[in-house]
Design a protein around this motif. Structure first.
Motif, PDB file in Angstrom:
ATOM      1  N   GLY A 122       0.822  -1.218   0.000  1.00 41.50           N
ATOM      2  CA  GLY A 122       0.000   0.000   0.000  1.00 41.50           C
ATOM      3  C   GLY A 122       0.844   1.251   0.000  1.00 41.50           C
ATOM      4  N   LEU A 123       1.884   1.268   0.835  1.00 42.88           N
ATOM      5  CA  LEU A 123       2.784   2.425   0.851  1.00 42.88           C
ATOM      6  C   LEU A 123       3.466   2.593  -0.495  1.00 42.88           C
ATOM      7  N   ALA A 124       3.943   1.504  -1.073  1.00 44.22           N
ATOM      8  CA  ALA A 124       4.642   1.566  -2.356  1.00 44.22           C
ATOM      9  C   ALA A 124       3.739   2.143  -3.445  1.00 44.22           C
ATOM     10  N   VAL A 125       2.492   1.702  -3.504  1.00 42.12           N
ATOM     11  CA  VAL A 125       1.565   2.168  -4.538  1.00 42.12           C
ATOM     12  C   VAL A 125       1.205   3.642  -4.324  1.00 42.12           C
ATOM     13  N   LEU A 126       0.960   4.027  -3.080  1.00 43.65           N
ATOM     14  CA  LEU A 126       0.628   5.427  -2.794  1.00 43.65           C
ATOM     15  C   LEU A 126       1.755   6.364  -3.220  1.00 43.65           C
ATOM     16  N   LEU A 127       2.980   5.942  -2.968  1.00 38.92           N
ATOM     17  CA  LEU A 127       4.123   6.766  -3.360  1.00 38.92           C
ATOM     18  C   LEU A 127       4.335   6.748  -4.875  1.00 38.92           C
ATOM     19  N   ALA A 128       4.260   5.566  -5.479  1.00 42.27           N
ATOM     20  CA  ALA A 128       4.514   5.443  -6.914  1.00 42.27           C
ATOM     21  C   ALA A 128       3.466   6.187  -7.738  1.00 42.27           C
ATOM     22  N   ASP A 129       2.227   6.198  -7.257  1.00 34.69           N
ATOM     23  CA  ASP A 129       1.136   6.863  -7.982  1.00 34.69           C
ATOM     24  C   ASP A 129       1.004   8.342  -7.632  1.00 34.69           C
ATOM     25  N   GLY A 130       1.865   8.836  -6.745  1.00 35.64           N
ATOM     26  CA  GLY A 130       1.847  10.251  -6.412  1.00 35.64           C
ATOM     27  C   GLY A 130       0.725  10.674  -5.489  1.00 35.64           C
ATOM     28  N   LEU A 131       0.077   9.706  -4.848  1.00 33.88           N
ATOM     29  CA  LEU A 131      -0.995  10.049  -3.912  1.00 33.88           C
ATOM     30  C   LEU A 131      -0.444  10.497  -2.564  1.00 33.88           C
ATOM     31  N   VAL A 132       0.756  10.066  -2.255  1.00 31.52           N
ATOM     32  CA  VAL A 132       1.477  10.508  -1.059  1.00 31.52           C
ATOM     33  C   VAL A 132       2.851  10.973  -1.509  1.00 31.52           C
ATOM     34  N   HIS A 133       3.321  12.077  -0.972  1.00 30.04           N
ATOM     35  CA  HIS A 133       4.624  12.623  -1.338  1.00 30.04           C
ATOM     36  C   HIS A 133       5.533  12.637  -0.112  1.00 30.04           C
ATOM     37  N   ILE A 134       6.694  12.038  -0.246  1.00 33.89           N
ATOM     38  CA  ILE A 134       7.720  12.057   0.796  1.00 33.89           C
ATOM     39  C   ILE A 134       9.031  12.373   0.099  1.00 33.89           C
ATOM     40  N   GLU A 135       9.694  13.416   0.527  1.00 33.60           N
ATOM     41  CA  GLU A 135      10.899  13.872  -0.149  1.00 33.60           C
ATOM     42  C   GLU A 135      12.138  13.139   0.358  1.00 33.60           C
ATOM     43  N   GLY A 136      12.850  12.501  -0.558  1.00 35.49           N
ATOM     44  CA  GLY A 136      14.141  11.908  -0.242  1.00 35.49           C
ATOM     45  C   GLY A 136      14.051  10.448   0.138  1.00 35.49           C
ATOM     46  N   SER A 137      15.055   9.681  -0.284  1.00 38.76           N
ATOM     47  CA  SER A 137      15.060   8.246  -0.033  1.00 38.76           C
ATOM     48  C   SER A 137      15.162   7.920   1.456  1.00 38.76           C
ATOM     49  N   ARG A 138      15.894   8.732   2.211  1.00 42.99           N
ATOM     50  CA  ARG A 138      16.010   8.494   3.646  1.00 42.99           C
ATOM     51  C   ARG A 138      14.654   8.633   4.327  1.00 42.99           C
ATOM     52  N   ALA A 139      13.890   9.639   3.928  1.00 42.37           N
ATOM     53  CA  ALA A 139      12.555   9.830   4.505  1.00 42.37           C
ATOM     54  C   ALA A 139      11.627   8.674   4.120  1.00 42.37           C
ATOM     55  N   VAL A 140      11.740   8.197   2.885  1.00 46.35           N
ATOM     56  CA  VAL A 140      10.935   7.045   2.463  1.00 46.35           C
ATOM     57  C   VAL A 140      11.293   5.824   3.301  1.00 46.35           C
ATOM     58  N   ASP A 141      12.586   5.608   3.549  1.00 44.73           N
ATOM     59  CA  ASP A 141      13.011   4.485   4.383  1.00 44.73           C
ATOM     60  C   ASP A 141      12.424   4.585   5.784  1.00 44.73           C
ATOM     61  N   LEU A 142      12.436   5.783   6.348  1.00 44.72           N
ATOM     62  CA  LEU A 142      11.890   5.974   7.686  1.00 44.72           C
ATOM     63  C   LEU A 142      10.382   5.710   7.714  1.00 44.72           C
ATOM     64  N   GLN A 143       9.680   6.174   6.687  1.00 50.05           N
ATOM     65  CA  GLN A 143       8.235   5.929   6.626  1.00 50.05           C
ATOM     66  C   GLN A 143       7.962   4.437   6.470  1.00 50.05           C
ATOM     67  N   THR A 144       8.776   3.756   5.671  1.00 43.13           N
ATOM     68  CA  THR A 144       8.618   2.307   5.515  1.00 43.13           C
ATOM     69  C   THR A 144       8.835   1.609   6.847  1.00 43.13           C
ATOM     70  N   GLU A 145       9.862   2.027   7.587  1.00 41.48           N
ATOM     71  CA  GLU A 145      10.093   1.443   8.910  1.00 41.48           C
ATOM     72  C   GLU A 145       8.883   1.655   9.815  1.00 41.48           C
ATOM     73  N   ARG A 146       8.317   2.837   9.779  1.00 39.89           N
ATOM     74  CA  ARG A 146       7.145   3.122  10.627  1.00 39.89           C
ATOM     75  C   ARG A 146       5.979   2.217  10.258  1.00 39.89           C
ATOM     76  N   VAL A 147       5.754   2.034   8.960  1.00 40.41           N
ATOM     77  CA  VAL A 147       4.653   1.182   8.507  1.00 40.41           C
ATOM     78  C   VAL A 147       4.875  -0.262   8.948  1.00 40.41           C
ATOM     79  N   VAL A 148       6.098  -0.767   8.766  1.00 42.11           N
ATOM     80  CA  VAL A 148       6.390  -2.163   9.132  1.00 42.11           C
ATOM     81  C   VAL A 148       6.271  -2.358  10.641  1.00 42.11           C
ATOM     82  N   ARG A 149       6.854  -1.455  11.409  1.00 42.04           N
ATOM     83  CA  ARG A 149       6.771  -1.599  12.870  1.00 42.04           C
ATOM     84  C   ARG A 149       5.321  -1.487  13.350  1.00 42.04           C
ATOM     85  N   SER A 150       4.554  -0.576  12.773  1.00 44.40           N
ATOM     86  CA  SER A 150       3.163  -0.425  13.174  1.00 44.40           C
ATOM     87  C   SER A 150       2.372  -1.703  12.891  1.00 44.40           C
TER      88      SER A 150
END
Length: 223
Positions: free
Chosen positions: A163-191
């Motif tokens: 879900g996170l991957a699709v939201l980002l790839a389709d431009g429905l969610v914007h997160i600037e920078g690969s480090r920020a994307v990694d952090l958001q991915t960590e948050r999603v996985v831990r949650s």
């Protein structure tokens, strides 16, 4: 791929490479088997010796890509930092590998991660689902995921990561920078993992989820 630049006897792989390039250039449906043949520098009749149709070529490319993705995610898990002290790190690394691949190669990701992408009898070595399942089993064996939460957990975590991957790839969610994307991915996985660890199952149990891959495994008696 430039015309004629393939080794004799490896036309099968050359056609897959050409198809992959065309998917990146035009998407899933914007090209033909004839065009893939022209990319390699052979006649369509030569291509038909390896693939009966364009759909067969697309399925083979999907299967090759899934096998590559599975091995890529497995390696990401193995290289996860601090995994002895934090057993969730391996699955965080898997999530990051999945999301970053979907963002770096979106056209191929869309080709592969859709219903009917592979054939009913596809045999995919190191399937991404199997890597995810093995990592969740590892987490449960380490006592970091309750046994009661383990059944079906792979579909919960896959839904969160995909879900996170699709939201980002389709431009429905914007997160600037690969480090920020990694952090958001960590948050999603831990949650997702922490939620699974704390969940209370309904009396009737959770619905049983299936995918084309798990159905294939069930048919062949692997599960």
């Amino acid at each position: 791929m430039a015309k004629g630049r393939y080794h004799h006897g490896d036309l099968h792989s050359a056609l897959l490479d050409a198809a992959e390039a065309l998917v990146r250039e035009r998407g899933t449906d914007g090209w033909s088997l004839r065009e893939a043949s022209a990319q390699v520098g052979v006649s369509p009749s030569a291509a038909y010796h390896h693939f009966a149709s364009r759909d067969a070529l697309v399925r083979a490319l999907s299967e090759r890509t899934l096998a590559w993705l599975g091995e890529h995610l497995r390696q990401e898990c193995e290289q996860a930092p601090d995994q002895r002290n934090d057993p969730q790190q391996r699955l965080i690394a898997l999530g990051r590998g999945y999301v970053s691949w979907a963002l770096e190669d979106p056209a191929v990701a869309r080709l592969v991660l859709r219903g009917g992408a592979t054939g009913p009898h596809a045999s995919i070595s190191t399937h991404p689902h199997d890597v995810l399942t093995a990592e969740l089993d590892r987490l449960a064996e380490a006592g970091a995921l309750p046994a009661s939460a383990r059944p079906g957990a792979e579909f919960v975590l896959w839904a969160a990561i995909h879900g996170l991957a699709v939201l980002l790839a389709d431009g429905l969610v914007h997160i600037e920078g690969s480090r920020a994307v990694d952090l958001q991915t960590e948050r999603v996985v831990r949650s997702a993992l922490n939620g699974l660890a704390r969940e209370t199952s309904p009396a009737a149990g959770w619905p049983a989820a299936h995918s084309a891959h798990t159905e294939r495994l069930a048919r062949t008696g692997i599960e």
